[in-house]
Design an enzyme around this catalytic site. Structure first.
Site, short mmCIF file in Angstrom:
data_model
loop_
_atom_site.label_atom_id
_atom_site.label_comp_id
_atom_site.label_asym_id
_atom_site.label_seq_id
_atom_site.Cartn_x
_atom_site.Cartn_y
_atom_site.Cartn_z
N SER A 31 -5.69 -0.81 -16.15
CA SER A 31 -6.25 -2.17 -16.13
C SER A 31 -7.57 -2.14 -15.35
CB SER A 31 -5.24 -3.14 -15.53
OG SER A 31 -5.62 -4.46 -15.80
N ASP A 34 -0.38 -4.65 -26.01
CA ASP A 34 -0.98 -5.24 -24.80
C ASP A 34 -1.40 -6.68 -25.11
OD1 ASP A 34 -2.74 -5.94 -22.63
OD2 ASP A 34 -3.07 -3.81 -22.25
N HIS A 55 0.95 -4.54 -21.29
CA HIS A 55 -0.22 -4.24 -20.46
C HIS A 55 0.15 -3.35 -19.28
CE1 HIS A 55 -4.13 -4.47 -18.80
NE2 HIS A 55 -3.72 -5.08 -17.71
#
Ligand SMILES: *[C@@H]1O[C@H](CO)[C@@H](O)[C@H](O)[C@H]1NC(C)=O
Ligand SMILES: *[C@@H]1O[C@H](CO)[C@@H](O)[C@H](O)[C@H]1NC(C)=O
Ligand SMILES: *[C@@H]1O[C@H](CO)[C@@H](O)[C@H](O)[C@H]1NC(C)=O
Ligand SMILES: *[C@@H]1O[C@H](CO)[C@@H](O)[C@H](O)[C@H]1NC(C)=O
Ligand SMILES: *[C@@H]1O[C@H](CO)[C@@H](O)[C@H](O)[C@H]1NC(C)=O
Ligand SMILES: *[C@@H]1O[C@H](CO)[C@@H](O)[C@H](O)[C@H]1NC(C)=O
Ligand SMILES: *[C@@H]1O[C@H](CO)[C@@H](O)[C@H](O)[C@H]1NC(C)=O
Ligand SMILES: *[C@@H]1O[C@H](CO)[C@@H](O)[C@H](O)[C@H]1NC(C)=O
Ligand SMILES: *[C@@H]1O[C@H](CO)[C@@H](O)[C@H](O)[C@H]1NC(C)=O
Ligand SMILES: *[C@@H]1O[C@H](CO)[C@@H](O)[C@H](O)[C@H]1NC(C)=O
Ligand SMILES: *[C@@H]1O[C@H](CO)[C@@H](O)[C@H](O)[C@H]1NC(C)=O
Ligand SMILES: *[C@@H]1O[C@H](CO)[C@@H](O)[C@H](O)[C@H]1NC(C)=O
Ligand SMILES: [Ca+2]
Length: 586
Positions: A201, A451, A497
């Site tokens: 991320s 995601d 995610h």
């Protein structure tokens, strides 16, 4: 090695003992003798008085996504440095393995959201492979201070130094100091220190921020679901809201969840294996018509209010909701389809990309129930709104009061503005990686195919930008193969995610990425598929391999054998041209 580092080495080497134990070396006195000298990094001065060190034994980790369960010992070191003339204080933390467990490795780690570190959460991922592992506070105050608390000095005054620290400086300093400190702590003399990175991320963006600039920093970088096209990424969190506002339809969360569930059910078998995992969201895009869900019934029980995980979290507090019982409408499907198609401007030109079909239940589109009107209404996405308020408008606010008059063109304008404003800091898409490649660096880049926070196609787009810039004269297949010698991209079937996906529990997750990278860097074992493990559900513990882009998984023999196939029509669904802009968007 610089002259200064020789001086530092001499001090530590003098104190180093054969067969040193953790207790021997994990003292403030020994750490002070091993601190990086001021010539390690011109412009940085380490403060010996700031050193804290304590041994920790029998630490445990279990149930993690990015490294296996383990019990381990380490030396917990914290110290501070300042930039000459700036009078700032940057804190760094390094966990060092016990001397007997040290394997000549160093690992830098990064953050998530607006955090530049992941607390202590990522450090075990280095220790258990015999690496010193480092994290930084970037000078924001302490290890839990995030950029969005300090990016403004006051309303309308940006703190550019902090933006730069977050953008790329802090992680670079962490690595340079950490490698030098590790060498002298373990009295390494001339032995090679292997250097790595692992993050997801914002942590994925942190990784790319270095690969794009500093060829010699790491031998191998693992970059997950990077938040790299920063202003595009943050602004696109508002896209779902603007779709609802533009189409004037505010679906209940249950209606969208049901559309997702039906999408998963319909698209799951398209990969040749009916296991609840959409391993081919591209075939889903090509072959599943969302309109077929219109008229299906949905039901969700009433929920009570929850406190969530605090502000800034995608899992923030949620209000109580009534039972939701209805049938999927054409408008609900239109909202879902428009979200999946990605942002287009008012003249129909593509501005940005979006989530894959089947990605976890349209979080950005979550509406809120109004007890007075008895209706579901727009709920401003806090990630996107905070970015506009604090990073575009430079106001010390955490959100926008509303999205009145915001259109697709407004979103495009914010993306363009943010792209220019943060072109040299947060917008992390420099596609020329010649220096990194020449230095022998390796990258494992991965992204969950379901995601719902950073679109999977964002990673494909960057990979393709690098391929086009680095290999302009080769065919698609030749350049894909050539690039895989040093940069590989893996789309993780069904994964959410930077995490496993409870909606698709049987999907694999690449938990052993650092082990794979170590084999690649230290033993020359180039991966052809990415090692992964099912981390939940009835197949928990099962090993699976993930196909390397541009190959895509297809199961045969009723789901017993997986092949990585080349499918041009599927590949094409991942390709975007952002013709709303005159400049190339990498
Ligand atoms: C870690 O696990 C070991 C063995 O299971 C146990 O002895 C030890 O107490 C645990 N340590 C911590 C900090 O929980
Ligand atoms: C590591 O060191 C920091 C700074 O002294 C301290 O706050 C933290 O509690 C230590 N962690 C452990 C597990 O000892
Ligand atoms: C540097 O900062 C410290 C506090 O962090 C302050 O006490 C000191 O006066 C500052 N020095 C200068 C030269 O600004
Ligand atoms: C860290 O700094 C923030 C301000 O950015 C402050 O609110 C918080 O209390 C500090 N936390 C610790 C543990 O010192
Ligand atoms: C580094 O060199 C010193 C002095 O020659 C020696 O005592 C020490 O054992 C060496 N360290 C390692 C890790 O080889
Ligand atoms: C969607 O599927 C999940 C299980 O995967 C289930 O918990 C949830 O209730 C379903 N949602 C709807 C609206 O049917
Ligand atoms: C879905 O239905 C709408 C009408 O409600 C239509 O405009 C659209 O073209 C249909 N989409 C597909 C992919 O069939
Ligand atoms: C949903 O509503 C329909 C019609 O109002 C009703 O027959 C059905 O029992 C309801 N279902 C649930 C689970 O409440
Ligand atoms: C900053 O501006 C916002 C409005 O944009 C205002 O609400 C806030 O009070 C201002 N803060 C200060 C310290 O003036
Ligand atoms: C939104 O647009 C309408 C009509 O164009 C205008 O009257 C109104 O003032 C605008 N509102 C805001 C908050 O800009
Ligand atoms: C691959 O994953 C399996 C578990 O699924 C693990 O046992 C094995 O060590 C991993 N291989 C590498 C190279 O890390
Ligand atoms: C295919 O696999 C499924 C689930 O594993 C099983 O239920 C089914 O009987 C199998 N079909 C054939 C033809 O073997
Ligand atoms: Ca499947």
């Amino acid at each position: 090695m610089t002259a200064g580092s020789m001086v530092a080495l001499t001090a530590a080497v003098a104190l180093w003992q054969q067969n040193a134990t953790l207790d021997d070396v994990c003292t403030a006195a020994y750490v002070k003798s091993a601190l990086p000298s001021s010539s390690t990094y011109p412009g940085i001065v380490v403060n010996p008085a700031s050193v804290l060190a304590n041994p920790v034994t029998n630490a445990n980790v279990s149930g993690e996504n990015f490294f296996p369960d383990a019990t381990f010992d380490y030396c917990n070191v914290t110290f501070a440095y300042t930039h000459t003339g700036r009078n700032d204080t940057v804190n760094v933390r390094y966990w060092l393995p016990a001397p007997a467990s040290f394997k000549n490795r160093y690992l830098s780690t990064g953050g998530g959201g607006y955090a530049i570190n992941s607390g202590y959460g990522d450090l075990p991922g280095g220790i258990i492979y015999g690496a010193t592992a480092g994290a930084t506070d970037a000078g924001f105050g302490n290890f839990s201070t995030n950029l969005d608390a300090v990016n403004l000095i006051a309303n309308n005054t940006v703190d550019w130094q902090r933006i730069h620290m977050f953008g790329y400086e802090a992680i670079h300093e962490l690595s340079v100091l950490g490698k030098e400190f590790t060498r002298s702590f373990f009295a390494m003399n001339t032995t090679k220190l292997y250097s790595y990175y692992q993050g997801c991320s914002e942590g994925g963006r942190d990784g790319w921020s270095q690969v794009q600039r500093f060829a010699d920093e790491w031998d191998g970088a693992i970059t997950g679901a990077p938040a790299m096209r920063f202003a595009f990424q943050q602004t696109q969190h508002l896209y779902s809201n603007i779709v609802e506002q533009t189409l004037d339809y505010y679906p209940s969360p249950c209606e969208l969840e049901k559309i997702t569930n039906l999408t998963i059910a319909a698209c799951d078998p398209m990969d040749g294996k009916t296991d609840g995992v959409v391993s081919r969201s591209d075939l889903c895009k090509l072959n599943f018509n969302l309109n077929s869900t219109v008229g299906q019934t949905y039901y969700c029980a009433a929920t009570s209010a929850s406190s969530g995980m605090g502000s800034g979290s995608p899992f923030g507090a949620s209000a109580a909701t009534p039972a939701q019982n209805g049938t999927i409408t054409a408008q609900g499907v239109a909202v879902a389809q428009t979200i999946i198609d990605g942002l287009k401007d008012s003249s129909g030109k593509q501005v940005y990309l979006s989530y894959q079909p089947g990605a976890v239940s349209f979080d950005d589109a979550k509406t809120a129930f109004n007890n007075v009107s008895n209706k579901w209404e727009l709920s401003v996405n806090s990630f996107g709104a905070e970015f506009i308020a604090r990073f575009i408008n430079d106001q010390e606010l955490t959100t926008l009061p509303n999205l009145n008059n915001v259109t697709y063109d407004t979103l495009k304008g914010w993306m363009y503005q943010g792209w220019q404003k943060y072109a040299d800091t947060l917008h992390t898409t420099w596609p020329d990686l010649t220096a990194f490649q020449a230095a022998g660096g390796k990258v494992l880049h991965f992204h969950g195919e379901s995601d719902n926070s950073i679109p999977t196609a964002s990673s494909v787009h960057y990979h393709e930008s690098v391929r086009n810039v680095m290999y302009p004269n080769m065919s698609f297949n030749e350049s894909s193969a050539a690039m895989s010698d040093w940069y590989q991209l893996y789309l993780v079937p069904g994964a959410a995610h930077c995490a496993v996906n409870t909606n698709q529990p049987n999907g694999p997750f690449p938990q052993t990425n650092l082990a794979v990278m170590i084999d690649w860097v230290e033993k020359g074992v180039k991966p052809t598929t990415l090692n992964a493990t099912v981390l939940q559900g009835s197949n928990k513990g099962q090993n699976e391999q993930i196909c390397a882009w541009p190959l895509r998984p297809m199961w045969s023999d009723n789901g017993t054998t997986m092949n990585c196939e080349y499918d041009q029509a599927s590949i094409n669904t991942w390709m975007y041209t952002f013709d709303a802009f005159k400049m190339p968007v990498y």
